[in-house]
Design a protein around this motif. Structure first.
Motif, short mmCIF file in Angstrom:
data_model
loop_
_atom_site.label_atom_id
_atom_site.label_comp_id
_atom_site.label_asym_id
_atom_site.label_seq_id
_atom_site.Cartn_x
_atom_site.Cartn_y
_atom_site.Cartn_z
N VAL A 83 0.86 -1.18 0.00
CA VAL A 83 0.00 0.00 0.00
C VAL A 83 0.90 1.23 0.00
N LEU A 84 0.85 2.03 -1.05
CA LEU A 84 1.66 3.23 -1.15
C LEU A 84 0.83 4.45 -0.75
N VAL A 85 1.39 5.29 0.10
CA VAL A 85 0.70 6.47 0.61
C VAL A 85 1.65 7.67 0.54
N PRO A 86 1.10 8.89 0.53
CA PRO A 86 1.96 10.07 0.37
C PRO A 86 2.59 10.61 1.64
N THR A 87 2.06 10.29 2.82
CA THR A 87 2.58 10.90 4.05
C THR A 87 2.86 9.85 5.12
N ARG A 88 3.76 10.23 6.03
CA ARG A 88 4.11 9.33 7.13
C ARG A 88 2.91 9.04 8.02
N VAL A 94 -3.03 3.86 8.21
CA VAL A 94 -3.53 2.74 7.40
C VAL A 94 -3.03 1.41 7.98
N ALA A 95 -1.76 1.37 8.38
CA ALA A 95 -1.23 0.14 8.97
C ALA A 95 -1.99 -0.23 10.25
N ASP A 96 -2.28 0.77 11.07
CA ASP A 96 -3.05 0.51 12.29
C ASP A 96 -4.42 -0.07 11.97
N SER A 97 -5.03 0.40 10.90
CA SER A 97 -6.34 -0.13 10.50
C SER A 97 -6.24 -1.60 10.11
N PHE A 98 -5.21 -1.95 9.32
CA PHE A 98 -5.01 -3.35 8.95
C PHE A 98 -4.84 -4.22 10.20
N VAL A 99 -4.03 -3.75 11.14
CA VAL A 99 -3.79 -4.51 12.36
C VAL A 99 -5.09 -4.71 13.13
N LYS A 110 1.11 -10.17 9.45
CA LYS A 110 2.25 -9.31 9.74
C LYS A 110 2.08 -8.03 8.92
N VAL A 111 1.84 -6.94 9.60
CA VAL A 111 1.58 -5.65 8.97
C VAL A 111 2.66 -4.66 9.41
N LEU A 112 3.30 -4.02 8.46
CA LEU A 112 4.35 -3.06 8.79
C LEU A 112 4.12 -1.74 8.07
N ALA A 113 4.48 -0.67 8.73
CA ALA A 113 4.48 0.66 8.11
C ALA A 113 5.92 1.15 8.04
N VAL A 114 6.34 1.59 6.86
CA VAL A 114 7.71 2.11 6.71
C VAL A 114 7.63 3.49 6.09
N TYR A 115 8.37 4.42 6.69
CA TYR A 115 8.37 5.81 6.23
C TYR A 115 9.59 6.51 6.79
N GLY A 116 9.90 7.66 6.25
CA GLY A 116 11.06 8.41 6.66
C GLY A 116 10.87 9.09 8.01
N GLY A 117 11.97 9.66 8.51
CA GLY A 117 11.91 10.39 9.76
C GLY A 117 12.20 9.56 10.99
N VAL A 118 12.31 8.23 10.80
CA VAL A 118 12.64 7.33 11.91
C VAL A 118 13.75 6.40 11.43
N GLY A 130 9.87 -10.93 5.72
CA GLY A 130 8.82 -10.35 4.89
C GLY A 130 7.63 -9.84 5.68
N ALA A 131 6.53 -9.61 4.98
CA ALA A 131 5.30 -9.10 5.60
C ALA A 131 4.11 -9.46 4.73
N ASP A 132 2.96 -9.63 5.37
CA ASP A 132 1.73 -9.82 4.61
C ASP A 132 1.30 -8.50 3.96
N ILE A 133 1.30 -7.44 4.75
CA ILE A 133 0.88 -6.12 4.28
C ILE A 133 1.99 -5.12 4.60
N LEU A 134 2.47 -4.41 3.60
CA LEU A 134 3.46 -3.36 3.81
C LEU A 134 2.87 -2.03 3.37
N VAL A 135 2.77 -1.09 4.29
CA VAL A 135 2.28 0.24 4.00
C VAL A 135 3.49 1.17 3.98
N ALA A 136 3.69 1.90 2.89
CA ALA A 136 4.95 2.61 2.74
C ALA A 136 4.80 3.93 2.02
N THR A 137 5.69 4.85 2.36
CA THR A 137 5.91 6.02 1.51
C THR A 137 6.99 5.63 0.50
#
Length: 423
Positions: A83-88, A94-99, A110-118, A130-137
């Motif tokens: 799942v590609l999204v524009p903001t952290r 979105v990842a929290d919703s999947f969980v 296994k749901v993960l969110a990856v984004y910058g700033g961390v 790996g992961a079942d669902i990856l939400v990412a910028t």
């Protein structure tokens, strides 16, 4: 239940998902959920447009959890759905919703969110196996790919959430790098609150024999829009007056740039109103804490740039105020959509001075509405344009956050290379 509506238990979702929806108090799917979930379950591509707060996340999250959990390729850092999204902030949301939706599934997704700033190292460790669902910028995802922390060649489903923004020129280069790494045979889902005509053409270029859902104007409006004209020099005073007179305890105010946010917060403080600022100069941890405090009612006024227009989901936020206009007409709709969500009532107020009149007409034209200009007693705008306003009219609008100076290729040219018709 009114005629034409169905209950969630009439949708062919796994019993564990149905049980979890019942726990969460979900009884009837929204129109976009009712139409989208069966289409996604069937495995086809989809272009879906619906108002902010209409339940789009559940419309793709629930069927993807049903279809993909437990089917991830073994033996590497593979991902089943991206799942590609524009903001952290939206990535985490979105990842929290999947969980939450998948809490009762076995095996546990296994749901993960990856984004910058961390820290990227923490995310690399989390991606082991790996992961079942990856939400990412897109930017952080490419960093992880370059480090061999994740493999995208066995993706079964791709979602572009806030697809209008993802298909804009600001994400062209990164998005097309990601697309080049994905298999052509997969399910592609595009969801957004706005699909300008120029974006629709690009979106359809990514899809194969796709179904389309467009529901932006189908529901009764729960959001009241108002526009006040005011002289530039009196705009802050009017904002403070509105907050005090209406005794709003939770107000989201949008400004056009980081400096504007900082200055406005200082001006409001002089009016006796404490406000916090939310923009990209804030560290990610600080941004997370600000959002949590605002959602919990601990912050009365949050002054934000457009990074908050697509990453804040607050139940029953009473009012959104456009202190300054966004450059993009689509961003106007995303801003005001922070209020009046999920059937709750809300109000969106825009303050415009003489130099804003023309641009606001463009926003109205692009979004196909027309609002009555109001005058607030004691803050009426002059009939004639002041000389000070004429000087400001010659200045360009501030660039929105995330707009780079680097020249980018136009998206259609690259998409034609990457997205030939699927066999």
């Amino acid at each position: 239940m009114t005629s034409g509506q169905m209950a969630f238990d009439q949708l062919p979702l796994k019993p564990e998902l149905q049980s979890r929806l019942s726990e969460l108090g979900y009884r009837q799917p929204t129109p976009v959920q009712q139409q989208a979930i069966p289409l996604v379950l069937a495995g086809g591509d989809l272009l879906a447009g619906a108002n902010t707060g209409s339940g789009k996340t559940a419309a793709f999250a629930l069927p993807l959890l049903h279809n993909l959990v437990g089917k991830r390729a073994s033996g590497g850092n593979f991902v089943s759905a991206l799942v590609l999204v524009p903001t952290r902030e939206l990535a985490q949301q979105v990842a929290d919703s999947f969980v939450s939706y998948g809490a009762a599934l076995k095996p546990k997704p296994k749901v993960l969110a990856v984004y910058g700033g961390v820290s990227v190292n923490i995310q690399m460790l989390a991606l082991r196996g790996g992961a079942d669902i990856l939400v990412a910028t897109p930017g952080r995802l490419l960093d992880l790919v370059s480090s061999n922390a994740v493999k995208l060649n066995k993706i079964q489903a791709l979602v572009l959430d806030e697809a209008d923004r993802m298909l804009s020129l600001g994400f062209t280069e990164e998005l097309n790098q990601v697309l080049s790494l994905l298999p052509k045979q997969k399910q592609t889902l595009l969801f957004s609150a706005t699909f300008p005509e120029e974006v629709q053409a690009l979106a359809r270029g990514l899809l194969h024999q796709a179904s389309e859902i467009m529901l932006q104007n189908d529901d009764e409006p729960t959001l009241i829009q108002r526009v006040f004209t005011v002289n530039h020099e009196r705009k802050t005073a009017l904002l403070a007056e509105l907050i005090k007179v209406n005794d709003w305890q939770q107000v989201l105010v949008f400004a056009s740039a980081k400096n504007s946010c900082n200055r406005l917060a200082q001006k409001l403080a002089k009016q006796g109103i404490t406000a916090e600022v939310f923009h990209s100069d804030k560290a990610q941890g600080a941004r997370n804490r600000l959002l949590t405090a605002f959602k919990n009612g601990e912050i009365r006024v949050l002054v934000a740039t457009d990074i908050a227009a697509r990453g804040i989901d607050i139940d029953k936020l009473p009012v959104v105020i456009n202190y300054e206009l966004p450059r993009s007409p689509a961003d106007y709709m995303h801003r005001i959509g922070r209020s009046g969500r999920a059937g709750a009532s809300g109000e969106a107020i825009t303050l415009i001075c003489h130099e804003d009149y023309h641009h606001f007409k463009i926003i109205e034209k692009k979004n196909k509405f027309r609002l009555t200009r109001e005058q607030y007693p004691g803050f009426e705008a002059d009939e004639q344009v002041p000389e000070s306003a004429l000087a400001r009219m010659d200045k360009p609008m501030a660039k929105p956050e995330g707009t780079g100076k680097k020249k980018r290729k136009k998206l259609p040219e690259i998409n034609q290379q990457l997205w030939s018709k699927k066999s």
